[in-house]
Design a protein around this motif. Structure first.
Motif, PDB file in Angstrom:
ATOM      1  N   UNK A 278       1.238  -1.323  -0.255  1.00  0.00           N
ATOM      2  CA  UNK A 278       0.053   0.135   0.297  1.00  0.00           C
ATOM      3  C   UNK A 278       1.107   1.787   0.248  1.00  0.00           C
ATOM      4  N   UNK A 279       1.818   1.258   0.795  1.00  0.00           N
ATOM      5  CA  UNK A 279       2.554   2.102   0.719  1.00  0.00           C
ATOM      6  C   UNK A 279       2.996   2.741  -0.484  1.00  0.00           C
ATOM      7  N   UNK A 280       3.803   1.431  -1.124  1.00  0.00           N
ATOM      8  CA  UNK A 280       4.255   1.719  -2.327  1.00  0.00           C
ATOM      9  C   UNK A 280       3.269   2.730  -4.123  1.00  0.00           C
ATOM     10  N   UNK A 281       1.895   1.402  -3.870  1.00  0.00           N
ATOM     11  CA  UNK A 281       1.350   2.023  -5.104  1.00  0.00           C
ATOM     12  C   UNK A 281       0.271   3.011  -4.566  1.00  0.00           C
ATOM     13  N   UNK A 282       0.406   3.431  -2.999  1.00  0.00           N
ATOM     14  CA  UNK A 282      -0.564   4.991  -2.544  1.00  0.00           C
ATOM     15  C   UNK A 282       0.100   6.038  -3.572  1.00  0.00           C
ATOM     16  N   UNK A 283       1.209   6.885  -3.324  1.00  0.00           N
ATOM     17  CA  UNK A 283       1.629   7.698  -4.188  1.00  0.00           C
ATOM     18  C   UNK A 283       1.455   7.926  -5.226  1.00  0.00           C
ATOM     19  N   UNK A 284       2.137   8.812  -4.863  1.00  0.00           N
ATOM     20  CA  UNK A 284       1.461   9.968  -6.590  1.00  0.00           C
ATOM     21  C   UNK A 284       2.622   9.971  -7.428  1.00  0.00           C
ATOM     22  N   UNK A 285       1.950   9.167  -8.517  1.00  0.00           N
ATOM     23  CA  UNK A 285       2.885   8.861  -9.255  1.00  0.00           C
ATOM     24  C   UNK A 285       3.330  10.428 -10.256  1.00  0.00           C
ATOM     25  N   UNK A 286       4.474  10.477 -10.714  1.00  0.00           N
ATOM     26  CA  UNK A 286       5.620  12.180 -11.166  1.00  0.00           C
ATOM     27  C   UNK A 286       5.965  11.331 -12.676  1.00  0.00           C
ATOM     28  N   UNK A 287       5.772  12.498 -13.395  1.00  0.00           N
ATOM     29  CA  UNK A 287       6.122  12.321 -14.482  1.00  0.00           C
ATOM     30  C   UNK A 287       7.293  12.856 -14.212  1.00  0.00           C
ATOM     31  N   UNK A 288       8.159  12.117 -14.647  1.00  0.00           N
ATOM     32  CA  UNK A 288       9.930  12.460 -15.578  1.00  0.00           C
ATOM     33  C   UNK A 288      10.139  13.639 -16.423  1.00  0.00           C
ATOM     34  N   UNK A 289      10.833  14.072 -17.151  1.00  0.00           N
ATOM     35  CA  UNK A 289      10.943  14.823 -18.409  1.00  0.00           C
ATOM     36  C   UNK A 289      12.176  14.908 -18.649  1.00  0.00           C
ATOM     37  N   UNK A 290      12.699  14.711 -20.361  1.00  0.00           N
ATOM     38  CA  UNK A 290      14.483  14.646 -20.459  1.00  0.00           C
ATOM     39  C   UNK A 290      15.596  14.422 -18.979  1.00  0.00           C
ATOM     40  N   UNK A 291      15.476  15.733 -18.553  1.00  0.00           N
ATOM     41  CA  UNK A 291      16.940  16.740 -17.424  1.00  0.00           C
ATOM     42  C   UNK A 291      16.077  15.095 -16.614  1.00  0.00           C
ATOM     43  N   UNK A 292      15.437  14.981 -16.190  1.00  0.00           N
ATOM     44  CA  UNK A 292      15.338  13.899 -14.860  1.00  0.00           C
ATOM     45  C   UNK A 292      15.538  12.376 -15.196  1.00  0.00           C
ATOM     46  N   UNK A 293      15.065  11.808 -16.362  1.00  0.00           N
ATOM     47  CA  UNK A 293      15.578  11.048 -17.287  1.00  0.00           C
ATOM     48  C   UNK A 293      16.836  11.076 -17.469  1.00  0.00           C
ATOM     49  N   UNK A 294      17.672  12.003 -18.143  1.00  0.00           N
ATOM     50  CA  UNK A 294      19.136  11.546 -18.256  1.00  0.00           C
ATOM     51  C   UNK A 294      20.441  11.344 -16.740  1.00  0.00           C
ATOM     52  N   UNK A 295      19.320  12.509 -15.481  1.00  0.00           N
ATOM     53  CA  UNK A 295      19.830  12.361 -14.369  1.00  0.00           C
ATOM     54  C   UNK A 295      19.800  10.810 -13.565  1.00  0.00           C
ATOM     55  N   UNK A 296      18.541  10.205 -13.608  1.00  0.00           N
ATOM     56  CA  UNK A 296      17.484   8.966 -13.467  1.00  0.00           C
ATOM     57  C   UNK A 296      18.732   7.669 -14.198  1.00  0.00           C
ATOM     58  N   UNK A 297      18.788   8.220 -15.016  1.00  0.00           N
ATOM     59  CA  UNK A 297      19.044   6.538 -15.933  1.00  0.00           C
ATOM     60  C   UNK A 297      20.202   7.131 -17.006  1.00  0.00           C
ATOM     61  N   UNK A 298      21.626   6.737 -16.476  1.00  0.00           N
ATOM     62  CA  UNK A 298      22.820   7.351 -17.078  1.00  0.00           C
ATOM     63  C   UNK A 298      22.952   6.486 -18.717  1.00  0.00           C
ATOM     64  N   UNK A 299      22.769   7.689 -19.287  1.00  0.00           N
ATOM     65  CA  UNK A 299      23.078   6.873 -20.770  1.00  0.00           C
ATOM     66  C   UNK A 299      21.522   7.460 -21.793  1.00  0.00           C
ATOM     67  N   UNK A 300      21.052   7.907 -20.981  1.00  0.00           N
ATOM     68  CA  UNK A 300      19.383   8.175 -21.588  1.00  0.00           C
ATOM     69  C   UNK A 300      19.838   8.640 -22.767  1.00  0.00           C
TER      70      UNK A 300
END
Length: 59
Positions: free
Chosen positions: A32-54
């Motif tokens: 419940x803790x994991x699935x009840x949070x508010x989803x976040x939308x990642x833009x290209x800057x976020x994806x590049x920071x979180x996923x190396x090589x993006x």
């Protein structure tokens, strides 16, 4: 609860959290803790920071 606060008005803050199963100790359970949070939308800057090589797809 351990809050994380970004004190910069201009820079983004990324935090990596590792969560483990609470084995039933948490009210309503770990799932419940994991699935009840508010989803976040990642833009290209976020994806590049979180996923190396993006690289953003060409439009």
């Amino acid at each position: 609860m351990h809050p994380i606060v970004n004190t910069s008005p201009a820079e983004r803050l990324y935090a990596v959290t590792i969560m483990a199963n609470d084995l039933g100790a948490m009210q309503r359970g770990f799932e419940h803790l994991v699935t009840s949070g508010q989803p976040a939308v990642l833009d290209d800057t976020d994806k590049a920071a979180v996923f190396p090589g993006f690289t953003a797809p060409r439009r």
